[in-house]
Design a protein around this motif. Structure first.
Motif, mmCIF file in Angstrom:
data_model
loop_
_atom_site.group_PDB
_atom_site.id
_atom_site.type_symbol
_atom_site.label_atom_id
_atom_site.label_comp_id
_atom_site.label_asym_id
_atom_site.label_seq_id
_atom_site.Cartn_x
_atom_site.Cartn_y
_atom_site.Cartn_z
ATOM 1 N N ARG A 1 1.608 -2.064 -8.430
ATOM 2 C CA ARG A 1 0.936 -2.043 -7.130
ATOM 3 C C ARG A 1 1.189 -0.721 -6.401
ATOM 4 O O ARG A 1 0.310 -0.199 -5.709
ATOM 5 N N THR B 1 2.469 -3.630 0.556
ATOM 6 C CA THR B 1 3.101 -4.735 1.280
ATOM 7 C C THR B 1 3.331 -5.919 0.339
ATOM 8 O O THR B 1 4.391 -6.564 0.374
ATOM 9 N N GLN B 2 2.339 -6.199 -0.500
ATOM 10 C CA GLN B 2 2.513 -7.259 -1.507
ATOM 11 C C GLN B 2 3.678 -6.937 -2.438
ATOM 12 O O GLN B 2 4.459 -7.816 -2.817
ATOM 13 N N GLU C 1 -2.080 -2.795 1.958
ATOM 14 C CA GLU C 1 -2.011 -4.192 1.522
ATOM 15 C C GLU C 1 -1.286 -4.307 0.183
ATOM 16 O O GLU C 1 -0.460 -5.206 -0.030
ATOM 17 N N LYS D 1 -6.253 1.255 4.054
ATOM 18 C CA LYS D 1 -6.010 -0.170 4.293
ATOM 19 C C LYS D 1 -5.674 -0.889 2.997
ATOM 20 O O LYS D 1 -4.711 -1.670 2.942
ATOM 21 N N GLU D 2 -6.468 -0.635 1.955
ATOM 22 C CA GLU D 2 -6.207 -1.284 0.658
ATOM 23 C C GLU D 2 -4.833 -0.873 0.123
ATOM 24 O O GLU D 2 -4.092 -1.700 -0.438
#
Length: 932
Positions: free
Chosen positions: A728, A749-750, A746, A742-743
């Motif tokens: 990721r 953060t995951q 995310e 933004k992507e």
């Protein structure tokens, strides 16, 4: 006695003979002790002194030729025709006599005595005009009549100008004819030649071409060891090591060359005397450490007394030492003598004799392998035992030879499966791809229910490495659930090997019918207690470090190297390393690597090098990571690595990319890897490494595809652990390149949410760095500071350098140029420690309008000074303001260090500063196109 002393004795005797005092000198010595060479040299000395030299040489083939030696003497030197006719008449009369009665033990007729008397008188008459030297070599082969003639002459030497020099062998237990014994009983002088000492060999070496003294001493000791001091063998070694020959040879220059001359000299020694000598030498070579006169006698169908005599001859000649051939080189020559079927017969018989006498299986197997056949079932057992003994002594080559012979002899019988399974097991130590020819027969036997659990273990391991996960898992679970699980050697290690390659423990198959029919009836637990106690990385990633887990890893590493398999040790090392016990992991890695090197175990060395590369990469030691990864790839061929090749290959790609060696990384990516790689954890690492290479060379879409594929596989296999592969984070970096902040936020953060207790500092630190790049400018500094703390805690200098570089960019964007320069300098230092200068920021940071101070339309004093600099001076000054050294500036601008220094001198003078720390902040805002 040495050659010089012997020549002095002979020369002294010649002087006496010239003065009218005849002499008989007897020269004796062992096999090829230099008697012939000595007589040849003395013959030249005698001729130079003006003496008439008559010479003859005895021969086994001519020992029954009547008056053969005397005939040689008469025709050996130019003398008057009348003298030749007189001698020939005497000899002819003697050889034509009918009903000869002389024998080795009998007397002579009166006519014979008169003829010999006349012959002796003629020789004495010849000596009156010139001193006469009569030389007879190899007297032990002389005919009886010639011996009688020499005996007649000996009795009349007292006042004659004649010197008789005879040579004979010094053979233990030899009893010659009575007349020969009488002739040799009381010589005037006796010369006994022995083996050459080291000093004598040194003299010979010094007399050879262009030998300097220091090397001559070392060479002489080596010659003495190889030859046993035998003069013929020493001279052969001199020929083999002549400078013209030695300069062209390959190999270790410090070791004497054993070439054709030495090999031929050994054969000459053994063929020169009794034919039994070569037979006994061959028996010695075949029986080796078990050679005794009795056993050699049984092997060769000879009497032990005769064998003992031959052994004594060999020992006096220097070819035998303490009952064994004196050097491996001599033994090799004897063993290499072509005998065809006789060789097979000897070695086969020797194997039976050794087996009967209770010799160890390895010695029996050595003879069986040399014979190339198996006489009976007892031999198959000996070969299998010998292979086990060889493996215990880490002699893989001997083990393979024994097993291959046993396999050939077993045909299609049940023993063949045992030999095949053992060969597969041995292949994993040195060359896993060598196991391939035996896999299908073992698999067929497994399907027929003919393969034991122990013999199934190497088959499963081969399937694991070659990427056949489903079949390997089925077989592994079949064994684990069988009643034999607790007794199956290697079963716990197989489960660890499965997790090392596939990232998760082996689970029982969902389709019970998929298990081999022969195994499906077995009842028992799905996973035996041995398997449950093994340390696993998945346990560490999910639940964190526990004392039991670390103790289990330590227990594995404290065992002997060959008590386990490389995958088990690799997993134990990674458990320690991922749990934050870096020093312990590195200690055990060095211990195991040294042991693998000592034992010359290529598979062990390759796996350990791959693990070492991974550990070095996680600490930013790029040079060491690349070196270890290359070593791993060089230790094993790509076919032997199979689906596991992605482990070292991915680390090497990452290291080369991080060091900015994009061309080298591209070549590595051009390598063809098996498709099965992408069904393994090594394939995940490979995709991750390829993705980062693509990012480095601006192939953003290619990177996007690799990171997404990596993530999809990890999710599908249920091993989605950031500590395993942080896909990721890689995908988030790719999204940042595409402007998708933004992507990216995310994704990272995951990743932070999924970070487990293991490896949390490093993985969390890297993740925070990526999150900072996707966050607003004001939030980045705190995120990056926390990332630096975590990365310093985990001792990853490369990621620390990268994060510091990002912090420098943030300071620069916020207008704090002084702090930006300081942090940039520190980032540069950390990067240097990692052997790289390529530390790009995750995102090119632009200064927001609200963060910049409004600039006056009229330039400030500093700006005016900066504008006064030339373009070249501004470029140099700007890089200096960012903290780069003179050498780094020269490399970036493609100018010499001297030119950089000259530019800086002018810059300091124009700006009125003394050091680079005083350079104005306006430089970092200059419009020249310079990237820090």
């Amino acid at each position: 006695m040495g050659k010089k002393e012997a020549l002095e004795v002979l020369s002294s005797s010649l002087t006496h003979a010239q003065d009218g005092c005849g002499r008989l000198v007897l020269v004796t010595g062992s096999l090829t002790s230099g008697k012939t060479t000595l007589l040849q040299q003395f013959s030249e000395i005698s001729e130079a002194s003006g003496a008439t030299v008559l010479s003859a040489t005895g021969s086994r083939a001519e020992r029954d030729l009547h008056m053969g030696i005397v005939w040689q003497l008469v025709h050996s030197t130019p003398i008057s025709p009348e003298t030749v006719r007189r001698f020939s008449r005497l000899i002819r009369v003697e050889t034509s006599a009918e009903n000869e009665t002389e024998s080795l033990s009998g007397g002579l007729r009166q006519d014979d005595v008169l003829a010999l008397h006349s012959l002796s008188s003629s020789l004495l008459t010849l000596a009156r005009s010139r001193p006469t030297v009569i030389i007879v070599d190899d007297l032990h082969f002389a005919d009886n009549a010639s011996l009688q003639a020499l005996l007649f002459l000996q009795r009349r030497l007292r006042s004659a100008r004649v010197l008789v020099v005879l040579s004979s062998w010094d053979r233990p237990g030899y009893v010659g004819p009575a007349v020969q014994t009488e002739l040799m009983r009381q010589p005037h002088r006796r010369v006994v030649l022995g083996r050459l000492s080291t000093d004598e060999i040194t003299e010979l070496v010094m007399e050879s071409d262009h030998r300097d003294l220091p090397s001559a001493t070392d060479l002489s000791e080596a010659f003495r060891s190889l030859s046993g001091g035998n003069p013929l063998l020493v001279r052969a070694l001199l020929d083999d090591n002549a400078p013209a020959v030695a300069d062209e040879r390959s190999g270790d220059a410090g070791r004497p060359l054993v070439g054709e001359a030495f090999q031929q000299a050994v054969l000459d020694c053994l063929h020169r005397w009794d034919p039994a000598l070569m037979k006994v030498a061959r028996g010695l070579a075949v029986l080796d450490d078990h050679a005794t006169p009795e056993l050699i006698g049984r092997l060769l169908t000879m009497q032990p007394d005769t064998v003992a005599q031959m052994l004594a001859i060999l020992e006096r000649a220097g070819l035998l030492h303490q009952g064994r051939l004196s050097s491996p080189e001599i033994a090799a020559v004897v063993r290499g003598t072509p005998l065809g079927e006789e060789t097979t017969r000897l070695y086969s018989l020797a194997a039976e004799l050794l087996y009967e006498h209770g010799a160890i299986a390895r010695d029996v197997a050595r003879c069986l392998v040399s014979a190339g056949k198996v006489p009976g079932p007892w031999a198959l057992r000996a070969l299998r035992q010998a292979a086990d003994q060889a493996l215990a002594d880490h002699d893989v080559d001997s083990a393979v030879r024994s097993l291959e012979l046993g396999l050939r002899a077993s045909g299609q019988g049940p023993d063949a499966l045992k030999f095949r399974a053992a060969l597969v097991h041995v292949a994993w130590r040195v060359n896993p791809s060598a196991a391939a020819p035996h896999i299908f027969p073992l698999y067929d036997a497994l399907n027929r229910g003919q393969l034991r659990s122990d013999d199934t273990v190497p088959l499963i391991r081969h399937l694991l490495w070659q990427g056949d996960r489903a079949m390997a898992a089925r077989l592994l679970q079949s064994i684990a659930s069988s009643p034999e699980a607790g007794r199956t050697v290697g079963l716990p290690g197989l489960r660890i090997a499965h997790e090392w390659i596939y990232g998760a423990p082996c689970e029982p198959p969902t389709d019970e019918s998929a298990v081999s029919p022969a195994r499906s009836r077995a009842k028992g637990p799905a996973v035996g207690p041995q398997l449950r106690e093994c340390p696993t990385l998945s346990t560490l990633w999910r639940y964190g470090t526990s004392d039991a887990l670390l103790n289990s890893a330590e227990h594995i590493l404290q065992g002997r190297l060959y008590d386990t398999i490389p995958e088990t040790a690799a997993m134990a090392l990674l458990v320690l390393h991922h749990a934050g016990h870096r020093k312990q992991a590195e200690y055990w890695h060095s211990v195991l690597s040294a042991e693998a090197t000592r034992l010359d175990a290529p598979t062990w060395q390759a796996v350990l090098a791959s693990v070492g590369a991974d550990m070095a990469m996680r600490h930013g030691d790029l040079a060491r990571a690349a070196a270890q990864a290359r070593e791993a790839l060089n230790r094993l061929h790509s076919q032997s690595w199979g689906a596991a090749i992605g482990f070292p290959l991915s680390t090497l790609i990452l290291a080369e990319t991080a060091m900015g060696r994009y061309e080298e990384a591209s070549k590595l990516l051009d390598m063809v890897v098996p498709e099965a790689v992408f069904d393994t954890v090594s394939g995940l690492h490979y995709l991750y490494a390829r993705g980062h290479y693509s990012l480095a060379v601006d192939r953003v879409l290619a990177a996007l595809g690799d990171f997404e594929r990596c993530g999809a596989l990890m999710q599908e296999w249920d091993i989605d652990y950031p500590a395993l592969v942080p896909w990721r984070g890689g995908l988030a970096q790719t999204q940042l390149r595409l402007g998708r902040t933004k992507e990216a936020a995310e994704l990272v953060t995951q990743q932070l949410d999924r970070i487990g207790p293991s490896d949390c500092a490093r993985t969390r630190g890297v993740s925070l760095r990526v999150l900072a790049a996707a966050s607003p400018l004001k939030e980045r500094s705190s995120l990056l500071q926390e990332a630096v703390r975590l990365l310093e805690q985990s001792e990853d200098r490369l990621e620390t350098a990268r994060t510091l570089n990002d912090i420098s960019q943030v300071h620069h964007a916020l207008g704090d140029l002084g702090r930006a320069r300081l942090v940039a300098r520190r980032a540069t230092q950390e990067a240097k420690a990692c052997n790289t200068e390529v530390v790009h920021p995750l995102q090119v940071l632009r200064v927001p309008k609200q963060a910049t101070r409004r600039q006056p339309e009229t330039p400030t004093h500093e700006a005016a000074e900066v504008l006064a600099l030339s373009e070249a001076e501004r470029k140099v000054a700007t890089l200096a303001a960012y903290g780069h050294s003179n050498r780094e500036i020269g490399r970036k601008l493609y100018i010499t260090v001297s030119t950089v220094e000259q530019h800086l001198t002018r810059v300091y003078r124009k700006l009125n500063v003394r050091q680079r720390a005083d350079l104005p902040s306006e430089l970092t805002r200059s419009s020249c196109d310079v990237r820090p």
